[in-house]
Design a protein around this motif. Structure first.
Motif, PDB file in Angstrom:
ATOM      1  N   GLN A  37      53.916  48.631  29.108  1.00 29.14           N
ATOM      2  CA  GLN A  37      54.578  47.640  28.263  1.00 29.14           C
ATOM      3  C   GLN A  37      55.326  46.604  29.098  1.00 29.14           C
ATOM      4  O   GLN A  37      55.343  45.424  28.753  1.00 29.14           O
ATOM      5  N   GLN A  38      55.927  47.036  30.200  1.00 32.22           N
ATOM      6  CA  GLN A  38      56.691  46.131  31.049  1.00 32.22           C
ATOM      7  C   GLN A  38      55.801  45.206  31.878  1.00 32.22           C
ATOM      8  O   GLN A  38      56.186  44.075  32.173  1.00 32.22           O
ATOM      9  N   GLN A  39      54.600  45.677  32.264  1.00 29.54           N
ATOM     10  CA  GLN A  39      53.843  44.948  33.272  1.00 29.54           C
ATOM     11  C   GLN A  39      52.439  44.508  32.851  1.00 29.54           C
ATOM     12  O   GLN A  39      51.716  43.945  33.665  1.00 29.54           O
ATOM     13  N   TYR A  40      52.062  44.734  31.597  1.00 30.28           N
ATOM     14  CA  TYR A  40      50.675  44.418  31.225  1.00 30.28           C
ATOM     15  C   TYR A  40      50.317  42.947  31.354  1.00 30.28           C
ATOM     16  O   TYR A  40      49.185  42.606  31.681  1.00 30.28           O
ATOM     17  N   GLU A  41      51.283  42.049  31.118  1.00 28.28           N
ATOM     18  CA  GLU A  41      50.955  40.623  31.195  1.00 28.28           C
ATOM     19  C   GLU A  41      50.591  40.190  32.611  1.00 28.28           C
ATOM     20  O   GLU A  41      49.728  39.339  32.794  1.00 28.28           O
ATOM     21  N   GLN A  42      51.237  40.768  33.617  1.00 27.50           N
ATOM     22  CA  GLN A  42      50.970  40.394  34.998  1.00 27.50           C
ATOM     23  C   GLN A  42      49.891  41.263  35.638  1.00 27.50           C
ATOM     24  O   GLN A  42      49.148  40.792  36.495  1.00 27.50           O
ATOM     25  N   ARG A  43      49.826  42.538  35.262  1.00 29.73           N
ATOM     26  CA  ARG A  43      48.970  43.474  35.995  1.00 29.73           C
ATOM     27  C   ARG A  43      47.912  44.180  35.156  1.00 29.73           C
ATOM     28  O   ARG A  43      47.118  44.945  35.698  1.00 29.73           O
ATOM     29  N   GLY A  44      47.868  43.956  33.848  1.00 32.32           N
ATOM     30  CA  GLY A  44      46.908  44.650  33.001  1.00 32.32           C
ATOM     31  C   GLY A  44      45.478  44.197  33.257  1.00 32.32           C
ATOM     32  O   GLY A  44      45.230  43.043  33.572  1.00 32.32           O
ATOM     33  N   TYR A  45      44.545  45.128  33.154  1.00 36.08           N
ATOM     34  CA  TYR A  45      43.132  44.784  33.341  1.00 36.08           C
ATOM     35  C   TYR A  45      42.247  45.704  32.508  1.00 36.08           C
ATOM     36  O   TYR A  45      42.667  46.768  32.065  1.00 36.08           O
ATOM     37  N   VAL A  46      41.035  45.253  32.298  1.00 39.79           N
ATOM     38  CA  VAL A  46      39.978  46.097  31.748  1.00 39.79           C
ATOM     39  C   VAL A  46      38.720  45.828  32.562  1.00 39.79           C
ATOM     40  O   VAL A  46      38.396  44.682  32.850  1.00 39.79           O
ATOM     41  N   ASP A  47      38.056  46.891  32.980  1.00 43.00           N
ATOM     42  CA  ASP A  47      36.764  46.806  33.662  1.00 43.00           C
ATOM     43  C   ASP A  47      35.741  47.518  32.798  1.00 43.00           C
ATOM     44  O   ASP A  47      36.013  48.612  32.286  1.00 43.00           O
ATOM     45  N   LEU A  48      34.570  46.919  32.650  1.00 40.27           N
ATOM     46  CA  LEU A  48      33.467  47.564  31.947  1.00 40.27           C
ATOM     47  C   LEU A  48      32.502  48.116  32.982  1.00 40.27           C
ATOM     48  O   LEU A  48      32.064  47.383  33.865  1.00 40.27           O
ATOM     49  N   GLU A  70      31.743  52.047  29.465  1.00 44.73           N
ATOM     50  CA  GLU A  70      33.058  52.650  29.608  1.00 44.73           C
ATOM     51  C   GLU A  70      34.021  51.528  29.968  1.00 44.73           C
ATOM     52  O   GLU A  70      33.806  50.801  30.936  1.00 44.73           O
ATOM     53  N   ALA A  71      35.053  51.377  29.164  1.00 44.36           N
ATOM     54  CA  ALA A  71      36.113  50.415  29.461  1.00 44.36           C
ATOM     55  C   ALA A  71      37.228  51.169  30.166  1.00 44.36           C
ATOM     56  O   ALA A  71      37.764  52.131  29.623  1.00 44.36           O
ATOM     57  N   GLN A  72      37.540  50.762  31.377  1.00 40.85           N
ATOM     58  CA  GLN A  72      38.645  51.350  32.128  1.00 40.85           C
ATOM     59  C   GLN A  72      39.806  50.373  32.026  1.00 40.85           C
ATOM     60  O   GLN A  72      39.696  49.220  32.439  1.00 40.85           O
ATOM     61  N   ILE A  73      40.913  50.855  31.461  1.00 36.30           N
ATOM     62  CA  ILE A  73      42.073  50.000  31.218  1.00 36.30           C
ATOM     63  C   ILE A  73      43.245  50.537  32.026  1.00 36.30           C
ATOM     64  O   ILE A  73      43.499  51.738  32.048  1.00 36.30           O
ATOM     65  N   GLY A  74      43.937  49.624  32.705  1.00 36.65           N
ATOM     66  CA  GLY A  74      45.058  50.068  33.510  1.00 36.65           C
ATOM     67  C   GLY A  74      45.871  48.920  34.059  1.00 36.65           C
ATOM     68  O   GLY A  74      45.835  47.805  33.542  1.00 36.65           O
ATOM     69  N   LEU A  75      46.592  49.225  35.127  1.00 33.90           N
ATOM     70  CA  LEU A  75      47.430  48.250  35.818  1.00 33.90           C
ATOM     71  C   LEU A  75      46.965  48.118  37.250  1.00 33.90           C
ATOM     72  O   LEU A  75      46.737  49.124  37.931  1.00 33.90           O
ATOM     73  N   THR A  76      46.824  46.877  37.718  1.00 36.37           N
ATOM     74  CA  THR A  76      46.411  46.638  39.096  1.00 36.37           C
ATOM     75  C   THR A  76      47.595  46.788  40.040  1.00 36.37           C
ATOM     76  O   THR A  76      48.753  46.639  39.633  1.00 36.37           O
ATOM     77  N   GLY A  77      47.268  47.056  41.292  1.00 34.79           N
ATOM     78  CA  GLY A  77      48.302  47.103  42.325  1.00 34.79           C
ATOM     79  C   GLY A  77      48.675  45.699  42.766  1.00 34.79           C
ATOM     80  O   GLY A  77      48.072  44.714  42.334  1.00 34.79           O
ATOM     81  N   LEU A  78      49.626  45.608  43.605  1.00 33.95           N
ATOM     82  CA  LEU A  78      50.084  44.291  44.066  1.00 33.95           C
ATOM     83  C   LEU A  78      49.016  43.555  44.857  1.00 33.95           C
ATOM     84  O   LEU A  78      48.991  42.346  44.903  1.00 33.95           O
ATOM     85  N   ASP A  79      48.094  44.304  45.481  1.00 36.21           N
ATOM     86  CA  ASP A  79      47.040  43.672  46.273  1.00 36.21           C
ATOM     87  C   ASP A  79      45.790  43.377  45.451  1.00 36.21           C
ATOM     88  O   ASP A  79      44.764  43.015  45.998  1.00 36.21           O
ATOM     89  N   GLY A  80      45.859  43.541  44.133  1.00 35.98           N
ATOM     90  CA  GLY A  80      44.728  43.261  43.265  1.00 35.98           C
ATOM     91  C   GLY A  80      43.812  44.443  43.021  1.00 35.98           C
ATOM     92  O   GLY A  80      42.892  44.362  42.217  1.00 35.98           O
ATOM     93  N   GLU A  81      44.055  45.544  43.706  1.00 33.83           N
ATOM     94  CA  GLU A  81      43.239  46.742  43.504  1.00 33.83           C
ATOM     95  C   GLU A  81      43.780  47.539  42.319  1.00 33.83           C
ATOM     96  O   GLU A  81      44.980  47.576  42.088  1.00 33.83           O
ATOM     97  N   ALA A  82      42.888  48.188  41.592  1.00 30.39           N
ATOM     98  CA  ALA A  82      43.319  49.029  40.485  1.00 30.39           C
ATOM     99  C   ALA A  82      44.076  50.225  41.031  1.00 30.39           C
ATOM    100  O   ALA A  82      43.581  50.950  41.869  1.00 30.39           O
ATOM    101  N   ASP A  83      45.301  50.374  40.592  1.00 28.14           N
ATOM    102  CA  ASP A  83      46.045  51.507  41.109  1.00 28.14           C
ATOM    103  C   ASP A  83      46.316  52.564  40.055  1.00 28.14           C
ATOM    104  O   ASP A  83      46.667  53.687  40.393  1.00 28.14           O
ATOM    105  N   ARG A  84      46.158  52.227  38.790  1.00 24.50           N
ATOM    106  CA  ARG A  84      46.468  53.192  37.748  1.00 24.50           C
ATOM    107  C   ARG A  84      45.550  52.967  36.548  1.00 24.50           C
ATOM    108  O   ARG A  84      45.747  52.025  35.788  1.00 24.50           O
ATOM    109  N   VAL A  85      44.566  53.841  36.375  1.00 24.81           N
ATOM    110  CA  VAL A  85      43.714  53.795  35.184  1.00 24.81           C
ATOM    111  C   VAL A  85      44.433  54.604  34.119  1.00 24.81           C
ATOM    112  O   VAL A  85      44.687  55.796  34.282  1.00 24.81           O
ATOM    113  N   LEU A  86      44.795  53.944  33.032  1.00 27.31           N
ATOM    114  CA  LEU A  86      45.536  54.590  31.966  1.00 27.31           C
ATOM    115  C   LEU A  86      44.619  55.192  30.908  1.00 27.31           C
ATOM    116  O   LEU A  86      44.968  56.185  30.273  1.00 27.31           O
TER     117      LEU A  86
END
Length: 107
Positions: A37-48, A70-86
């Motif tokens: 909720q705090q970071q989805y606007e800056q770091r949220g992503y979805v990969d198919l 498969e939709a993988q939804i999560g938050l990216t890391g600071l370097d642009g890599e996916a760090d947390r698949v929720l």
């Protein structure tokens, strides 16, 4: 497949986010949900991605690579890599197919 009404890839991403938003509060830990909720606007992503064989075992149904994603939804890391698949959400591109299965972080 030509007679089916299909989601575009962008629409499928939006559809996955809608499902995620509807179910996340009930299925994620309070910490993961709060972070999202705090970071989805800056770091949220979805990969198919093409669903792996574990989905076939889980739902006991064959999947078609042209129709199922498969939709993988999560938050990216600071370097642009996916760090947390929720959540990992299995969806059909066919608009009238109600197929939807989710695996949540911590399941």
């Amino acid at each position: 497949m030509q007679d089916l009404e299909l989601w575009s890839m962008d629409e499928l991403c939006d559809h996955a986010f809608d499902i995620f938003e509807e179910l996340a509060a009930e299925n994620l830990s309070a910490a993961d949900y709060g972070l999202y909720q705090q970071q989805y606007e800056q770091r949220g992503y979805v990969d198919l991605v093409i669903p792996g064989p574990e989905w076939v075992e889980l739902i006991m149904q064959d999947l078609e690579p042209e129709l199922h994603y498969e939709a993988q939804i999560g938050l990216t890391g600071l370097d642009g890599e996916a760090d947390r698949v929720l959540a990992r959400i299995l969806l059909s591109r066919e608009k009238h197919d109600a197929l939807c299965h989710a695996q949540w972080r911590g399941d």
